[in-house]
Design an enzyme around this catalytic site. Structure first.
Site, PDB file in Angstrom:
ATOM      1  N   HIS A   1     -13.868  47.930 -13.574  1.00 24.48           N
ATOM      2  CA  HIS A   1     -14.304  47.857 -14.980  1.00 24.48           C
ATOM      3  C   HIS A   1     -14.844  46.459 -15.252  1.00 24.48           C
ATOM      4  CE1 HIS A   1     -11.743  51.330 -16.564  1.00 24.48           C
ATOM      5  NE2 HIS A   1     -11.176  51.121 -15.390  1.00 24.48           N
TER       6      HIS A   1
ATOM      7  N   HIS B   1     -13.259  52.197  -8.528  1.00 28.70           N
ATOM      8  CA  HIS B   1     -14.136  51.653  -9.573  1.00 28.70           C
ATOM      9  C   HIS B   1     -13.586  50.334 -10.093  1.00 28.70           C
ATOM     10  CE1 HIS B   1     -11.181  54.250 -11.598  1.00 28.70           C
ATOM     11  NE2 HIS B   1     -11.228  53.382 -12.606  1.00 28.70           N
TER      12      HIS B   1
HETATM   13  P1  5GP Z   1      -8.996  54.030 -14.716  1.00 30.12           P
HETATM   14  O1  5GP Z   1      -7.938  54.317 -15.753  1.00 30.12           O
HETATM   15  O2  5GP Z   1      -8.934  55.003 -13.565  1.00 30.12           O
HETATM   16  O3  5GP Z   1      -9.025  52.600 -14.279  1.00 30.12           O
HETATM   17  O4  5GP Z   1     -10.385  54.221 -15.460  1.00 30.12           O
HETATM   18  C1  5GP Z   1     -11.091  55.400 -15.511  1.00 30.12           C
HETATM   19  C2  5GP Z   1     -12.167  55.228 -16.555  1.00 30.12           C
HETATM   20  O5  5GP Z   1     -13.135  56.243 -16.361  1.00 30.12           O
HETATM   21  C3  5GP Z   1     -11.652  55.373 -17.993  1.00 30.12           C
HETATM   22  O6  5GP Z   1     -11.934  54.174 -18.696  1.00 30.12           O
HETATM   23  C4  5GP Z   1     -12.433  56.557 -18.538  1.00 30.12           C
HETATM   24  O7  5GP Z   1     -12.824  56.384 -19.882  1.00 30.12           O
HETATM   25  C5  5GP Z   1     -13.632  56.622 -17.620  1.00 30.12           C
HETATM   26  N1  5GP Z   1     -14.178  57.960 -17.448  1.00 30.12           N
HETATM   27  C6  5GP Z   1     -13.490  59.089 -17.119  1.00 30.12           C
HETATM   28  N2  5GP Z   1     -14.326  60.139 -17.027  1.00 30.12           N
HETATM   29  C7  5GP Z   1     -15.580  59.665 -17.274  1.00 30.12           C
HETATM   30  C8  5GP Z   1     -16.867  60.275 -17.329  1.00 30.12           C
HETATM   31  O8  5GP Z   1     -17.042  61.475 -17.127  1.00 30.12           O
HETATM   32  N3  5GP Z   1     -17.927  59.477 -17.624  1.00 30.12           N
HETATM   33  C9  5GP Z   1     -17.764  58.141 -17.861  1.00 30.12           C
HETATM   34  N4  5GP Z   1     -18.872  57.446 -18.152  1.00 30.12           N
HETATM   35  N5  5GP Z   1     -16.566  57.519 -17.815  1.00 30.12           N
HETATM   36  C10 5GP Z   1     -15.490  58.283 -17.532  1.00 30.12           C
END
Ligand code: 5GP
Ligand code: ZN
Length: 134
Positions: free
Chosen positions: A102, A100
């Site tokens: 952001h 993903h």
């Molecule tokens: P990472 O830390 O892996 O770059 O980001 C993961 C992101 O996914 C976090 O910002 C977290 O808030 C988001 N996230 C985790 N679970 C869910 C979910 O069930 N729904 C949504 N919309 N975002 C999620």
């Protein structure tokens, strides 16, 4: 589809999300723990873990949607500052292991401050570092 992957479920409509945009290959939705207004995640619909196992053509499709949404936020909402972030790997602070990106809109006074600690002393190693890529 990975059984226990929340982003796979979201892409398939099996888990609730706040959809911003989708096409055949890519899904974009608001982050459930927003760090700013319109904090958005853009994912390939197929399951890949991170940058390392995602094929180039999938990344191109995802990045095309990143551009589309950045443009949408810019033209419709007047957002002029965004950060685009991808974390690949646990030690790089990846928490959800489905690729993903952001989009984090930024503005002055938003109380966010991404700071890196710089290490200028590591410059002396540059030649050695590059030789490791030969
Ligand atoms: P990472 O830390 O892996 O770059 O980001 C993961 C992101 O996914 C976090 O910002 C977290 O808030 C988001 N996230 C985790 N679970 C869910 C979910 O069930 N729904 C949504 N919309 N975002 C999620
Ligand atoms: Zn997944």
């Amino acid at each position: 589809m990975m059984e226990d992957c929340i982003f796979c479920k979201i892409a398939k409509g099996e888990a609730k999300s706040w959809k911003v945009y989708e096409n055949d290959d890519v899904y974009a939705f608001l982050d459930i723990n927003p760090v700013s207004e319109y904090h958005t995640l853009i994912i390939p619909k197929k399951h890949y873990e991170n940058i390392f196992d995602t094929p180039e053509d999938e990344l191109i499709k995802v990045m095309s949607v990143v551009k589309r949404i950045a443009t949408l936020y810019n033209t419709k909402l007047g957002i002029k500052n965004i950060q685009i972030i991808n974390s690949s790997g646990k030690e790089a602070q990846q928490d959800v292991f489905h690729t993903h990106f952001h989009i984090v809109p930024r503005e002055s006074g938003d109380n966010q401050d991404v700071k890196w600690t710089t290490h200028k002393e590591w410059r002396v190693k540059f030649d050695q570092l590059l030789s490791g890529l030969q």
